[in-house]
Design a protein around this motif. Structure first.
Motif, short mmCIF file in Angstrom:
data_model
loop_
_atom_site.label_atom_id
_atom_site.label_comp_id
_atom_site.label_asym_id
_atom_site.label_seq_id
_atom_site.Cartn_x
_atom_site.Cartn_y
_atom_site.Cartn_z
N VAL A 1 17.33 -94.96 47.34
CA VAL A 1 17.22 -95.14 48.65
C VAL A 1 17.93 -94.21 49.55
O VAL A 1 18.94 -93.89 49.17
CB VAL A 1 17.54 -96.71 49.35
CG1 VAL A 1 17.81 -96.58 50.84
CG2 VAL A 1 16.81 -97.80 48.73
N VAL A 2 16.82 -93.53 49.90
CA VAL A 2 17.72 -91.90 50.39
C VAL A 2 17.31 -92.10 52.32
O VAL A 2 16.06 -92.81 52.48
CB VAL A 2 16.75 -90.95 50.51
CG1 VAL A 2 17.41 -89.35 50.81
CG2 VAL A 2 17.34 -91.16 49.26
N GLY A 3 18.26 -91.36 52.05
CA GLY A 3 18.00 -91.62 54.47
C GLY A 3 18.95 -89.90 54.87
O GLY A 3 20.04 -90.62 54.71
N ASN A 4 18.62 -89.75 56.05
CA ASN A 4 19.25 -88.53 56.21
C ASN A 4 20.04 -87.81 55.72
O ASN A 4 21.36 -87.93 55.77
CB ASN A 4 19.84 -89.50 58.20
CG ASN A 4 20.00 -87.89 58.74
OD1 ASN A 4 19.61 -87.34 59.52
ND2 ASN A 4 21.69 -88.93 59.51
N PRO A 5 19.49 -87.12 54.93
CA PRO A 5 20.26 -86.15 54.48
C PRO A 5 20.58 -85.50 55.58
O PRO A 5 20.35 -85.06 55.97
CB PRO A 5 19.43 -85.62 53.30
CG PRO A 5 17.64 -86.40 53.12
CD PRO A 5 17.72 -86.43 55.01
N ILE A 6 21.54 -84.31 54.69
CA ILE A 6 21.94 -83.18 55.13
C ILE A 6 20.86 -82.02 55.45
O ILE A 6 20.70 -82.05 54.24
CB ILE A 6 23.37 -81.88 54.86
CG1 ILE A 6 24.80 -83.08 54.44
CG2 ILE A 6 23.75 -81.14 55.74
CD1 ILE A 6 25.43 -83.51 55.98
N MET A 7 20.63 -81.66 56.92
CA MET A 7 18.83 -80.73 56.96
C MET A 7 19.21 -80.06 55.95
O MET A 7 19.91 -78.79 56.57
CB MET A 7 18.72 -81.60 57.79
CG MET A 7 18.34 -82.64 58.67
SD MET A 7 16.89 -83.24 57.17
CE MET A 7 16.62 -85.33 57.93
N PRO A 8 17.90 -79.08 55.46
CA PRO A 8 17.64 -78.02 55.21
C PRO A 8 16.96 -77.35 56.57
O PRO A 8 16.81 -77.29 57.21
CB PRO A 8 17.15 -77.84 54.11
CG PRO A 8 16.21 -79.59 54.46
CD PRO A 8 17.41 -79.72 55.16
N LYS A 9 17.38 -76.14 56.36
CA LYS A 9 16.60 -74.75 57.33
C LYS A 9 15.47 -74.65 56.33
O LYS A 9 15.53 -74.28 55.52
CB LYS A 9 17.69 -73.22 57.62
CG LYS A 9 18.63 -73.68 57.92
CD LYS A 9 19.62 -72.77 57.57
CE LYS A 9 21.02 -72.79 58.46
NZ LYS A 9 21.80 -71.75 59.07
N VAL A 10 14.48 -74.20 58.00
CA VAL A 10 13.32 -74.37 57.20
C VAL A 10 12.21 -72.94 57.99
O VAL A 10 13.36 -72.91 59.19
CB VAL A 10 12.33 -75.87 57.62
CG1 VAL A 10 10.84 -75.37 57.49
CG2 VAL A 10 12.79 -76.70 56.82
N ALA B 1 13.76 -91.63 53.51
CA ALA B 1 13.90 -91.66 55.20
C ALA B 1 14.73 -90.57 55.75
O ALA B 1 15.42 -90.55 55.75
CB ALA B 1 14.28 -92.90 55.75
N THR B 2 13.47 -89.18 56.09
CA THR B 2 14.14 -87.84 56.30
C THR B 2 12.56 -87.36 56.89
O THR B 2 11.78 -87.66 57.11
CB THR B 2 14.76 -87.39 54.59
OG1 THR B 2 15.14 -86.17 55.57
CG2 THR B 2 13.38 -87.48 53.61
#
Length: 950
Positions: A749-758, A814-815
């Motif tokens: 289960v994965v949720g709200n990772p530190i978001m990458p730059k895109v 969940a991301t």
């Protein structure tokens, strides 16, 4: 000349001493002979200079000038009786005519060169002439005769031990066998060519051989292997300091990634080659790179940016005097404006290209420009003018002996007459085109001609004859597909060329009231590449044949579900319903009878006039887009609001949902199960994959999810393969299928990772994605149900996630989801994870495709994870990647899901799954419970179950 003068003086002295009685006459004779000899040497030097001048002119596209130079050289060689020079001049004239695609003249001159070579016993010139005659036949698609000439040339090379000629013959043999589809043989010859280059220590020749191998694998569709060879060529170019060769290798890498659909990467390589070209001031390489960039942006649909690059390339072509490249840039500009719908401007550019082709004597270019003008006027509905241009193009192609081009022009004429309703003439032209393509062995062209012939016969009221030609077309193309190996991306793109044949064959069969046979063809014409990919991944001995009606009925029984298959024809929508009992029903919906607004009538009429994919495809696509726009509006705006127009074709608010219900469900409503727990599996077609089936509303404002348990599949046969995978997975676990309680703690289960730059657009700086606190809450709530620790924030790196993925039985992400239409490997879709080190944190669909998963279920609780590139093979994106990687059931989304509502719906889904192992029923109940607090469908209707429900 000084050495020749000395030798001549000695010779004359000997003559004078031996015949003293000649006296004055000897002096006169010796003077005239000296003058004659000097004149001969001077003239030979002039002929040699003209020969070299012509070659330089040929390289820069100055064909008419090159021909004049070669002709002048030939006349001098003939006047001084220099047979060697004469043979070389004939050979070079042949080269010029070959570049002009004037195969008749080229053949004549190569034969003259060959005759002289044999007369003067010049085996090298003989071998070169034979090789060139092979090139003529290769360009005419007569590959068997070409191979005959290449083998004769190879025999002479071996006799002379001329390794360069040997290499050239082997290379050309490889190319010819490649065109015949004998790829293994082609690659064998290219490898022999490479071995020679290495043996003689010619690094440049080695690089060229590697390029040829790269191109061979490129033509085979093995783009990754092609890339490997081009990278080897690039390494040699760098090692020997060949900056131009380096630039050319980068251009080839750009082309290979371009064909993979990795446009970002292709653009990067083109930019690298552009930088080198500028650094070494090679204007032609600069123009090549700019042209590549223009074509890449054209394929991205960024036509204005493509136009900018083609204009830059055009300016260079003008500056360096490369008229042929100038004409090519103008053609590309014309095509870009054509795609923008600016047909008059497109015509202007094609006319400019035509003028240049005429000026430089480029008959092939002239024929191409005329053909493009014909296509432009065809798009404008000016059919008589289109016919005139196609006839002019046809005349040139016949004159220069371009059999392939002749077949294409005849086919284009057939298509125009088809639009005019002159089916007799259309059929005649298509038959002529078909005869040529069969004669020259153009298998793909044969399939296209058979398809177009079937279309004309169908429209002329002869469905039986149409059926036979369409079946033959499909057989030809399916035979070609078998030779494409296991390259999924290439199979998908090739399958696109077949889709119309399957669609037309369905029409021909339905016209004969053969509706169940039409269902078989509908199944045969979808998800074939996907089915074959699943078969490979499941290690089946062979991909299963398309199912017949009995097998389709058996699949419905095994699934214990009602199957609904859609197919979009020209003016109609076909719908088949297959019940678990085996009963099959069919409905035809005439799109033209559905009442749309006046704007949509005009759109449909324009569609017909332009001869595109038909009223049904375009109107349904418009409805789907409009429905999605209506559903995904701001949650605070009621769906019943009719004050704002969203998008054409004219429906607003929940009227869109009702319109889609009327189109897709109402014609078959009485065939669907009355028990809401009974499953209905929809098999969509084209844009229907983007329909939020759960949110469709009947006339009583009741959502479809309230009446039925819903899932989708790319094809009926795909259901059989996902079922097989599910059963195999369940045999490997002691747990009861689908139960969450007591599941081994290897769920992920994965949720709200530190978001990458895109970077959302090429060339723009990357921006960090927004945090998703609701996704974190969602993941923590679900993790409690699984009794595991979720991966949150910085812990949710791609490395950690992909490692655990391969052991997990349930995967929940969940991301953010990104609909990256430039997707790596040609597969759109990325999942945002935490960056770490050099890893950017983006898990692409292509990377997923290469994993081996044992999960029973993957839930992609993110935006747009159910979308992708719509093809005849289904949706190419994340859902397809996860199923191909080994997961029989995937839940994906059709739009940007609300963070808060998803945090409610997803934990509820797993709670329902605890009570009932049926995933489709659990998702339905979760939606029904979520809509109590979030009534807007945008908050709950985005999710779709793809594949298995059990």
């Amino acid at each position: 000349m000084r050495l020749r003068s000395v030798s001549l003086a000695v010779f004359l002295a000997v003559v004078a001493s031996s015949v003293p009685s000649l006296g004055l006459n000897v002096a006169v004779l010796s003077e005239s002979t000296r003058v004659l000899a000097q004149s001969t040497d001077t003239r030979k030097a002039e002929a040699d200079r003209l020969l070299e001048q012509g070659s330089k002119q040929l390289e820069t596209g100055q064909f008419a000038a090159a021909l004049r130079s070669y002709q002048q050289a030939l006349e001098i060689y003939q006047s001084i009786k220099d047979r060697q020079g004469e043979g070389n001049a004939f050979k070079n004239l042949g080269n010029a005519y070959l570049n002009l695609a004037d195969y008749k003249q080229a053949t004549t001159h190569y034969n003259q060169s060959l005759a002289i070579a044999r007369e003067i016993s010049n085996r090298l010139l003989e071998g070169q002439s034979l090789n060139n005659l092979g090139l003529i036949h290769s360009n005419s698609r007569d590959y068997k005769q070409a191979i005959n000439y290449y083998n004769q040339s190879l025999a002479i090379a071996l006799e002379l031990k001329n390794r360069l000629l040997e290499r050239k013959a082997l290379t050309n043999l490889g190319n010819a066998y490649g065109k015949l589809g004998e790829y293994k043989r082609a690659i064998d010859y290219q490898n022999q060519s490479l071995a020679i280059a290495k043996a003689i220590g010619n690094r440049q020749a080695e690089a060229n051989s590697l390029i040829n191998l790269g191109l061979a694998y490129y033509n085979l569709g093995e783009y990754k292997r092609a890339i490997d060879y081009h990278n080897q060529s690039l390494a040699i170019a760098k090692a020997i300091g060949g900056r131009l060769a380096e630039a050319n290798s980068l251009i080839n890498l750009g082309s290979a990634y371009h064909s993979l659909g990795e446009y970002k990467r292709a653009i990067d390589y083109y930019n690298q080659s552009l930088a080198i070209a500028k650094a070494i001031s090679d204007r032609q390489a600069e123009a090549d790179s700019l042209g590549g960039l223009g074509i890449a942006y054209y394929n991205l649909g960024e036509y204005k940016r493509a136009i900018d690059y083609h204009n830059q390339s055009l300016a260079i072509a003008k500056a360096i005097g490369n008229r042929q490249w100038e004409a090519g840039s103008l053609i590309n500009l014309g095509l870009a404006y054509h795609s923008l719908g600016e047909y008059k401007r497109a015509i202007d550019y094609q006319n400019q290209s035509l003028a240049i082709a005429k000026a430089i004597g480029d008959r092939k270019g002239e024929g191409i420009s005329l053909g493009n003008l014909g296509l432009a006027y065809d798009s404008l509905g000016e059919y008589k003018r289109a016919i005139d241009y196609h006839n002019q193009s046809l005349a040139i192609k016949r004159q220069i002996g371009d059999r392939l081009g002749e077949g294409i022009s005849l086919g284009n004429l057939g298509l125009v007459y088809d639009k005019l309703g002159d089916y007799k003439r259309a059929i005649d032209y298509h038959n002529q085109s078909l005869a040529i393509k069969r004669q020259i062995g153009d298998r793909l062209g044969e399939g296209i001609s058979l398809n177009n012939l079937g279309l004309a016969l169908l429209r002329s009221g002869n469905p039986k004859a149409a059926e036979q030609n369409l079946r033959n077309s499909i057989a030809v193309k399916e035979a070609i597909r078998k030779d494409l190996g296991n390259n999924d991306a290439f199979k998908v793109s090739f399958f696109e060329t077949q889709s119309q044949s399957y669609r037309l064959l369905q029409q021909a069969l339905i016209a004969q009231n053969q509706t169940t046979q039409a269902l078989e063809i509908a199944e045969r014409g979808r998800a074939r590449a996907f089915t074959e990919l699943l078969a490979v991944r499941q290690q089946l001995s062979a991909a299963p044949a398309p199912p017949n009606i009995e097998q389709i009925q058996q699949i419905a029984k095994q699934q214990n579900a009602t199957l609904v298959e859609y197919s979009i024809a020209w003016d109609n929508l076909y719908i088949w319903v297959v019940k678990p009992t085996g009963e099959v029903t069919f409905q035809k919906v005439d799109i033209k009878n559905i009442k749309f607004g006046p704007e949509d009538v005009r759109t449909a009429a324009a569609t017909l006039a332009e001869g595109r994919s038909g009223v049904a495809t375009n109107v349904i696509t418009g409805l789907v887009d409009n429905t999605r726009a209506a559903v995904t509006r701001n949650n605070s705006q009621s769906l019943t609001d009719t004050t704002n127009t969203v998008r054409k074709p004219g429906c607003r608010g929940n009227a869109c949902l009702q319109q889609m219900y009327k189109l897709l469900i109402q014609p078959i409503a009485k065939e669907l199960p009355t028990n809401p727990e009974s499953r209905v599996i929809f098999i969509p077609h084209e844009s229907l994959f983007l329909v939020p089936f759960a949110a469709l509303q009947d006339q009583d404002q009741k959502f479809l999810i309230e009446k039925h348990t819903i899932s989708i599949a790319p094809s009926i046969q795909a259901l059989e393969l996902t079922r097989t995978r599910r059963l195999n997975l369940q045999q490997t676990t002691d747990q009861k299928p689908g139960l969450v309680v007591g599941i081994p703690r290897n769920a992920l289960v994965v949720g709200n990772p530190i978001m990458p730059k895109v970077s959302f657009k090429i060339g723009e700086p990357p921006q960090q994605l927004d945090s998703l606190p609701g996704a974190e809450t969602e993941a923590k709530d679900i993790a409690v149900l699984f009794q595991i620790k979720p991966l949150i924030g910085k812990d949710a790196t791609k490395a950690a996630v992909t490692e655990q993925m391969q052991q997990a039985k349930f995967i929940h992400l969940a991301t953010h989801g990104l609909l990256d239409e430039l997707g790596e490997g040609g597969i759109p879709g990325q999942v945002a994870l935490a960056p770490a080190g050099k890893d950017n944190g983006l898990l692409s669909a292509n990377e997923v495709l290469n994993l081996k998963l044992n999960a029973e279920l993957v839930v992609l609780s993110a935006c747009d994870t159910g979308r992708g590139r719509i093809t005849g093979d289904g949706v190419i994106g994340l859902s397809r990647a996860f199923i191909s990687a080994g997961t029989p059931s995937v839940i994906v989304s059709l739009w940007r899901v609300g963070d808060n509502s998803a945090a409610v719906l997803m934990p509820e889904f797993y709670r329902q799954l605890q009570k009932n192992p049926n995933k489709a029923q659990a998702l339905r109940r979760a939606m029904l419970n979520t809509m109590k607090n979030y009534p807007n469908p945008s908050d709950w209707a985005a999710f779709l179950l793809v594949g298995e429900a059990e």
